[in-house]
Scaffold this motif. Structure first.
Motif, PDB file in Angstrom:
ATOM      1  N   PRO A   1      61.880 -37.605 101.409  1.00  0.00           N
ATOM      2  CA  PRO A   1      60.994 -36.434 101.511  1.00  0.00           C
ATOM      3  C   PRO A   1      59.663 -36.745 102.187  1.00  0.00           C
ATOM      4  CG  PRO A   1      61.224 -37.156  99.223  1.00  0.00           C
ATOM      5  CD  PRO A   1      62.171 -37.978 100.022  1.00  0.00           C
ATOM      6  N   PHE A   2      59.128 -37.939 101.910  1.00  0.00           N
ATOM      7  CA  PHE A   2      57.798 -38.265 102.420  1.00  0.00           C
ATOM      8  C   PHE A   2      57.790 -38.354 103.945  1.00  0.00           C
ATOM      9  CE2 PHE A   2      54.105 -41.014 103.141  1.00  0.00           C
ATOM     10  CZ  PHE A   2      53.182 -40.375 102.337  1.00  0.00           C
ATOM     11  N   SER A   3      58.922 -38.804 104.525  1.00  0.00           N
ATOM     12  CA  SER A   3      58.943 -38.997 105.977  1.00  0.00           C
ATOM     13  C   SER A   3      58.744 -37.665 106.713  1.00  0.00           C
ATOM     14  CB  SER A   3      60.255 -39.656 106.405  1.00  0.00           C
ATOM     15  OG  SER A   3      61.342 -38.874 106.001  1.00  0.00           O
ATOM     16  N   PHE A   4      59.166 -36.562 106.082  1.00  0.00           N
ATOM     17  CA  PHE A   4      58.959 -35.252 106.727  1.00  0.00           C
ATOM     18  C   PHE A   4      57.483 -34.884 106.771  1.00  0.00           C
ATOM     19  CE2 PHE A   4      63.472 -34.971 105.946  1.00  0.00           C
ATOM     20  CZ  PHE A   4      63.915 -34.279 107.053  1.00  0.00           C
ATOM     21  N   LEU A   5      56.731 -35.378 105.775  1.00  0.00           N
ATOM     22  CA  LEU A   5      55.286 -35.124 105.775  1.00  0.00           C
ATOM     23  C   LEU A   5      54.576 -36.017 106.793  1.00  0.00           C
ATOM     24  CD1 LEU A   5      54.550 -34.925 101.944  1.00  0.00           C
ATOM     25  CD2 LEU A   5      55.191 -33.100 103.522  1.00  0.00           C
ATOM     26  N   ALA A   6      55.197 -37.152 107.099  1.00  0.00           N
ATOM     27  CA  ALA A   6      54.538 -38.123 107.971  1.00  0.00           C
ATOM     28  C   ALA A   6      54.994 -38.006 109.422  1.00  0.00           C
ATOM     29  CB  ALA A   6      54.783 -39.540 107.463  1.00  0.00           C
ATOM     30  N   ALA A   7      55.812 -36.992 109.731  1.00  0.00           N
ATOM     31  CA  ALA A   7      56.222 -36.774 111.112  1.00  0.00           C
ATOM     32  C   ALA A   7      55.417 -35.604 111.664  1.00  0.00           C
ATOM     33  CB  ALA A   7      57.715 -36.477 111.191  1.00  0.00           C
ATOM     34  N   SER A   8      54.866 -35.783 112.864  1.00  0.00           N
ATOM     35  CA  SER A   8      53.932 -34.773 113.374  1.00  0.00           C
ATOM     36  C   SER A   8      54.599 -33.405 113.566  1.00  0.00           C
ATOM     37  CB  SER A   8      53.344 -35.248 114.696  1.00  0.00           C
ATOM     38  OG  SER A   8      54.382 -35.481 115.616  1.00  0.00           O
ATOM     39  N   ASN A   9      55.913 -33.392 113.826  1.00  0.00           N
ATOM     40  CA  ASN A   9      56.553 -32.107 114.114  1.00  0.00           C
ATOM     41  C   ASN A   9      57.065 -31.380 112.873  1.00  0.00           C
ATOM     42  OD1 ASN A   9      58.377 -34.154 113.805  1.00  0.00           O
ATOM     43  ND2 ASN A   9      59.762 -33.474 115.418  1.00  0.00           N
ATOM     44  N   THR A  10      57.080 -32.054 111.722  1.00  0.00           N
ATOM     45  CA  THR A  10      57.522 -31.353 110.509  1.00  0.00           C
ATOM     46  C   THR A  10      56.441 -31.284 109.438  1.00  0.00           C
ATOM     47  OG1 THR A  10      58.482 -33.428 109.747  1.00  0.00           O
ATOM     48  CG2 THR A  10      59.995 -31.834 110.737  1.00  0.00           C
ATOM     49  N   ALA A  11      55.341 -32.001 109.631  1.00  0.00           N
ATOM     50  CA  ALA A  11      54.286 -31.990 108.614  1.00  0.00           C
ATOM     51  C   ALA A  11      53.702 -30.585 108.499  1.00  0.00           C
ATOM     52  CB  ALA A  11      53.196 -32.983 108.983  1.00  0.00           C
ATOM     53  N   PRO A  12      53.428 -30.119 107.246  1.00  0.00           N
ATOM     54  CA  PRO A  12      52.918 -28.756 107.073  1.00  0.00           C
ATOM     55  C   PRO A  12      51.504 -28.545 107.617  1.00  0.00           C
ATOM     56  CG  PRO A  12      53.152 -29.876 104.959  1.00  0.00           C
ATOM     57  CD  PRO A  12      53.731 -30.776 105.978  1.00  0.00           C
ATOM     58  N   GLY A  13      50.798 -29.589 107.934  1.00  0.00           N
ATOM     59  CA  GLY A  13      49.466 -29.407 108.504  1.00  0.00           C
ATOM     60  C   GLY A  13      48.957 -30.716 109.030  1.00  0.00           C
ATOM     61  N   ARG A  14      47.938 -30.654 109.865  1.00  0.00           N
ATOM     62  CA  ARG A  14      47.445 -31.887 110.464  1.00  0.00           C
ATOM     63  C   ARG A  14      46.828 -32.819 109.443  1.00  0.00           C
ATOM     64  NH1 ARG A  14      43.860 -31.348 115.563  1.00  0.00           N
ATOM     65  NH2 ARG A  14      43.888 -33.581 115.259  1.00  0.00           N
ATOM     66  N   PHE A  15      46.203 -32.215 108.406  1.00  0.00           N
ATOM     67  CA  PHE A  15      45.569 -33.053 107.397  1.00  0.00           C
ATOM     68  C   PHE A  15      46.610 -33.858 106.631  1.00  0.00           C
ATOM     69  CE2 PHE A  15      44.060 -33.693 103.045  1.00  0.00           C
ATOM     70  CZ  PHE A  15      42.949 -34.477 103.316  1.00  0.00           C
ATOM     71  N   VAL A  16      47.692 -33.151 106.226  1.00  0.00           N
ATOM     72  CA  VAL A  16      48.770 -33.825 105.491  1.00  0.00           C
ATOM     73  C   VAL A  16      49.346 -34.952 106.335  1.00  0.00           C
ATOM     74  CG1 VAL A  16      51.042 -33.533 104.445  1.00  0.00           C
ATOM     75  CG2 VAL A  16      49.329 -31.741 104.231  1.00  0.00           C
ATOM     76  N   TYR A  17      49.570 -34.660 107.618  1.00  0.00           N
ATOM     77  CA  TYR A  17      50.139 -35.649 108.522  1.00  0.00           C
ATOM     78  C   TYR A  17      49.240 -36.877 108.602  1.00  0.00           C
ATOM     79  CZ  TYR A  17      51.143 -37.876 112.995  1.00  0.00           C
ATOM     80  OH  TYR A  17      51.408 -38.789 113.974  1.00  0.00           O
ATOM     81  N   PHE A  18      47.960 -36.633 108.819  1.00  0.00           N
ATOM     82  CA  PHE A  18      47.019 -37.732 108.972  1.00  0.00           C
ATOM     83  C   PHE A  18      46.941 -38.570 107.702  1.00  0.00           C
ATOM     84  CE2 PHE A  18      42.707 -39.463 108.708  1.00  0.00           C
ATOM     85  CZ  PHE A  18      42.702 -40.214 109.856  1.00  0.00           C
ATOM     86  N   PHE A  19      46.863 -37.872 106.558  1.00  0.00           N
ATOM     87  CA  PHE A  19      46.767 -38.554 105.283  1.00  0.00           C
ATOM     88  C   PHE A  19      48.021 -39.407 105.044  1.00  0.00           C
ATOM     89  CE2 PHE A  19      47.577 -38.709 100.720  1.00  0.00           C
ATOM     90  CZ  PHE A  19      46.406 -39.308 100.290  1.00  0.00           C
ATOM     91  N   SER A  20      49.212 -38.802 105.303  1.00  0.00           N
ATOM     92  CA  SER A  20      50.459 -39.523 105.058  1.00  0.00           C
ATOM     93  C   SER A  20      50.551 -40.769 105.919  1.00  0.00           C
ATOM     94  CB  SER A  20      51.662 -38.635 105.363  1.00  0.00           C
ATOM     95  OG  SER A  20      51.490 -37.372 104.811  1.00  0.00           O
ATOM     96  N   ARG A  21      50.184 -40.595 107.198  1.00  0.00           N
ATOM     97  CA  ARG A  21      50.278 -41.737 108.102  1.00  0.00           C
ATOM     98  C   ARG A  21      49.350 -42.872 107.678  1.00  0.00           C
ATOM     99  NH1 ARG A  21      53.947 -42.847 112.567  1.00  0.00           N
ATOM    100  NH2 ARG A  21      55.312 -41.105 112.302  1.00  0.00           N
ATOM    101  N   SER A  22      48.140 -42.535 107.288  1.00  0.00           N
ATOM    102  CA  SER A  22      47.185 -43.576 106.890  1.00  0.00           C
ATOM    103  C   SER A  22      47.684 -44.281 105.631  1.00  0.00           C
ATOM    104  CB  SER A  22      45.799 -42.996 106.604  1.00  0.00           C
ATOM    105  OG  SER A  22      45.532 -41.961 107.479  1.00  0.00           O
ATOM    106  N   PHE A  23      48.165 -43.485 104.679  1.00  0.00           N
ATOM    107  CA  PHE A  23      48.674 -44.049 103.442  1.00  0.00           C
ATOM    108  C   PHE A  23      49.814 -45.035 103.743  1.00  0.00           C
ATOM    109  CE2 PHE A  23      51.695 -43.620  99.825  1.00  0.00           C
ATOM    110  CZ  PHE A  23      50.909 -44.240  98.870  1.00  0.00           C
TER     111      PHE A  23
END
Lengths: 287, 596
Positions: free
Chosen positions: B425-447
């Motif tokens: 599930p987490f990988s969908f948040l960390a992919a730029s094309n499926t993340a629900p928002g830029r903030f979530v994407y950025f946060f997931s990637r950094s984490f």
């Protein structure tokens, strides 16, 4: 050892000597997959030095297979192949390298290394003349680099020398490949549908360039081609292949008109001597 | 069935379960492949449930963790704030440099040995099967044995210091480098090779001009990737005496100085992040400038001659005279034309990177005081050591070894399962094309980056300190590290999914979640399964060594045997690890081939 390998060239390179005949092919048969597919079925012809020969025929008629036998990218199942007086199937590895450096090969898909510079691709044509592996254009001696520049200039690409080859257009890439072949100082150039992946306008330009360079350097040319008009424009002689057999072998003169050549692509026998096997046999040509 | 039935009526009839002509066809037929895939899936689930129980993470086990939470909390409390005492700074800095250079020199050694081995094991380069087989055997062996195990061995030969670390990293790196180089060599386009062969080139010329020149970008990618992995594995090697920052980690843990321990751990994480960034920059500098320059291509000069039936003789003669004039002019020109490549930005970059790497390589031999003398004097002991390691009988083979090996397998499987459970599930948040928002994407990637940069064994050290030694700590630590690793692979795969297919599903009026499961998941599922199998492979290999830092499994017995100089036992255990890891690798490869 082949007794024909005699004379020494300027760069201490052995050059085969064959008198007046460049290529002699006799009863050549080639089968693939343990004989289930027959690509060439008893092909015989010979080519005198300096002749420009075009081989036409449908895709799958054996044109490429035939050309690839001449520098032993294929080994014949039966029959003999003699190039520059050498018995090609019997050559040792060292002799084969000597033969290959005297035969330029121009491929339909160019077969150049896309990610290195044009000059390095052209320089690789000189590998047969030098010893040892080379990585990068700067590992070749300076006199070869000068020569490579001259060859690139002949094909009109000297200003692209240090550019990556895959940044060039298709026609330009094929011209680099031609320059590589010329860099070998070949006695024969084999061209396997050299312009099949280019558009008609560029095809004409590349073909003319290839022929002009070969005439200048007195090179024998064997070229397979689809464009009949292009072939009639400059070939000395035309050979038509169908199903691995020679169905037309004629000099290009008044007796050879466009329609007779186009018959190679049809079901009729262009010589008119025998009727087409498909029509005679019970086999349905569509299935 | 009436032909006048409306579509609503049809739907209603089908929902009621009334018979239609298709009733017996609407279930997917069972094929052999489908049966195989499902049995593998069921097997994986059973194995996961078993493994969770085995390592003590079932519901009862988790309850125990919660029960013991106050104690854990107190221990964790003793770790903060992390700090490194100022009097230790000198030691820490020099240890950090040692670690860096150890990894660097080790990777270099791995490349020097691995690239030739890889080429020798490639079918299209080495036609002689026995040589290929030998090269493959060496590659498989070096991959299956973890670097830490090699380190134990070489510390016994060369004594405590950086040298055994360099050699251990080098020998273990051969495996991955060799395998990837072999794959890359077998993937090259045969066309240019034919082109080179027909110029009359010899075998070595064919290798350099026909094969290697096509492989250079892949080789650079492989080298940098291996360097990153080695930066991550080097910090722990000191734990068994191979030099670098791991020695300090061991010392602090041994003397229960938890604040210093966490301090060093964070330092390692920061170091790995910095090095990874540098590696990414290098890759970009070397390979990022490959975009095609089409569009700037000039029209070639028109040399069109001799089209049509008219004899081109006169035209050609004119042309030849013309050309020979031009060529005479060119010959004059050529003396001033440059015969060396121009200094383009690309060439400057490539030369700068080569220069920096050469300097670093020289430094990595000088600075950590590798001790070139020892290479000469002590290498003679290797055959003697290998002889001692070879067991004469089965007396070393105890029940404890079997049970610890099963523990190891359990840790590996449990860690893989846990990592996947969260990563999918987490990988969908960390992919730029499926993340629900830029903030979530950025946060997931950094984490993810943060998690990924913490070497698993270093995390294991913390976990062992916090919840006590045993397989539970080992599998949790491993799961966290693997989670960071696999989420990135998954997210990258999702980002490569084709937008067009997603648009197709969206335009049927699907929700966001439906679109992810219907359009994205099928596109990435094969790469996900394939990556998961690779993950299992990595996981089992690492679970064999978490025991060394107290994380359960066979590693504990191994380090004990090494300390008590029980050579035959050590040799036997290494052999067992090889068998288990290799068996898992074969299984993983089989499954990967089935799904792709």
């Amino acid at each position: 050892m082949n007794s024909n390998m005699v004379s020494l060239d300027d760069g201490n390179v052995l050059v085969p000597d064959s008198g007046e005949t460049a290529v002699r092919v006799k009863d050549l048969v080639k089968t693939f997959d343990n004989g289930s597919v027959t690509a060439l079925d008893g092909v015989s012809f010979s080519v005198p030095k300096g002749q420009l020969l075009v081989i036409i025929g449908l895709s799958g008629s054996g044109k490429s297979t035939l050309l690839r036998h001449l520098n032993r990218l294929h080994i014949p199942t039966e029959g003999s192949v003699e190039v520059l007086g050498l018995d090609v199937p019997a050559l040792t590895r060292a002799e084969l390298r000597i033969l290959r450096r005297n035969i330029g090969f121009v491929f339909q898909q160019f077969n150049i290394v896309g990610r290195v510079t044009c000059i390095e691709n052209v320089l690789s044509g000189a590998l047969g003349r030098i010893r040892g592996p080379r990585i990068g254009a700067m590992m070749y001696p300076k006199w070869l680099r000068v020569e490579a520049f001259e060859q690139l200039d002949r094909v009109g690409l000297a200003d692209r020398a240090w550019q990556r080859t895959d940044t060039l257009s298709g026609g330009q890439q094929q011209r680099v490949a031609i320059a590589r072949s010329l860099m070998q100082k070949p006695k024969i150039v084999l061209a396997d549908e050299p312009v099949a992946s280019l558009d008609p306008e560029i095809s004409g330009q590349v073909m003319d360039l290839l022929v002009q360079c070969c005439i200048e350097d007195e090179i024998t040319v064997l070229c397979s081609l689809h464009q009949v008009d292009l072939a009639l424009g400059w070939a000395h002689r035309l050979i038509g292949l169908r199903d691995g057999k020679v169905v037309l072998d004629s000099p290009v003169d008044e007796s050879l008109d466009h329609n007779r050549v186009m018959d190679v692509y049809r079901e009729l026998d262009p010589t008119g001597a025998k009727r087409d096997e498909y029509i005679d046999s019970d086999v349905d040509p569509i299935s | 069935m009436s032909a006048l039935e409306t579509s609503d009526q049809r739907t209603q009839r089908n929902r009621n379960g009334e018979r239609s002509g298709f009733s017996n066809q609407v279930s997917r037929p069972w094929t052999l492949q489908r049966a195989q895939i499902w049995s593998v899936v069921v097997l994986c689930l059973v194995a996961f449930v078993w493994a969770i129980g085995r390592v003590g993470l079932s519901i009862g086990g988790i309850a125990e963790i919660i029960e013991g939470w106050p104690a854990t909390w107190r221990l964790l409390g003793r770790m903060v704030p992390p700090f490194i005492p100022s009097e230790d700074w000198d030691v820490v800095t020099s240890a950090a440099f040692d670690t860096f250079f150890m990894a660097f020199a080790g990777t270099a050694l791995g490349l020097i040995l691995g690239i030739p081995l890889g080429l020798l094991s490639a079918r299209n380069v080495m036609p002689w099967a026995p040589v290929r087989g030998l090269a493959k055997l060496a590659i498989v062996f070096s991959r299956a044995i973890p670097a830490l195990v090699f380190a134990i061995f070489f510390v016994r030969i060369y004594g405590i210091g950086v040298l055994p670390g360099v050699i251990a990293i080098g020998i273990h790196s051969i495996g991955m480098i060799g395998k990837l180089i072999a794959d890359a060599a077998e993937d090259i386009d045969p066309g240019p090779r034919e082109g080179v062969a027909s110029t009359g080139a010899g075998p070595m010329q064919d290798l350099s001009t026909g094969v290697w020149s096509q492989m250079v970008p892949t080789a650079i990618t492989i080298s940098l990737y291996r360097l990153e992995l080695d930066f991550r594995s080097a910090p722990i090697l000191g734990w068994v005496g191979a030099g670098g920052i791991g020695v300090l980690l061991r010392t602090y843990q041994g003397s229960l100085r938890y604040q210093e321990m966490l301090g060093v751990t964070l330092l390692i994480v920061v170091l790995v992040i910095v090095l990874e960034a540098l590696s990414a920059l290098t890759r970009h500098a070397l390979l990022g400038t490959t975009e095609r320059l089409s569009g700037k291509v000039k029209q070639p000069k028109s040399n069109r001659l001799g089209s049509g039936l008219a004899s081109p003789g006169t035209k050609i003669a004119d042309w030849i005279i013309d050309r020979s004039r031009q060529r005479a002019a060119l010959r004059n020109q050529l003396s001033s034309r440059r015969l060396t490549p121009p200094w383009t930005t690309e060439r400057v970059k490539v030369n700068a990177v080569s220069l920096i790497f050469s300097v670093l390589l020289v430094l990595s031999v000088i600075i950590p005081d590798i001790g070139a003398n020892e290479v000469i004097t002590d290498s003679g002991n290797i055959p003697e050591m290998l002889r001692r390691l070879t067991p004469n009988d089965w007396s070393w083979f105890t029940e404890r070894i079997v049970s610890d090996l099963i523990d190891t397998l359990g840790i590996g499987i449990a860690a893989t399962g846990l990592a996947l459970l969260f990563a999918i599930p987490f990988s969908f948040l960390a992919a730029s094309n499926t993340a629900p928002g830029r903030f979530v994407y950025f946060f997931s990637r950094s984490f993810m980056l943060l998690v990924r940069c913490a070497p698993e064994l270093v995390v294991a050290v913390i976990f062992v300190a916090a919840i006590g030694p045993g397989p539970r700590a080992g599998s949790l630590a491993l799961a966290i590290a693997l989670f960071g690793f696999i989420t990135k692979l998954f997210a990258d795969a999702i980002e490569e999914a084709r937008q067009g297919i997603r648009d197709g599903v969206t335009s049927t009026g699907s929700t966001r979640l439906q679109e992810s499961t219907t359009a994205v998941l099928p596109q990435v599922i094969t790469s996900k399964i394939s990556n998961s199998m690779y993950l299992l492979d990595v996981s089992v290999r690492n679970s064999a060594v978490v025991g060394i830092v107290g994380g359960g499994g066979i590693g504990f017995l191994m380090i004990n045997a090494s300390r008590q100089l029980e050579w035959e036992t050590l040799g036997g255990i290494i052999f067992c690890i090889f068998i288990v890891v290799y068996a898992i690798e074969l299984l993983a490869t089989w499954v990967r081939r089935k799904v792709t």
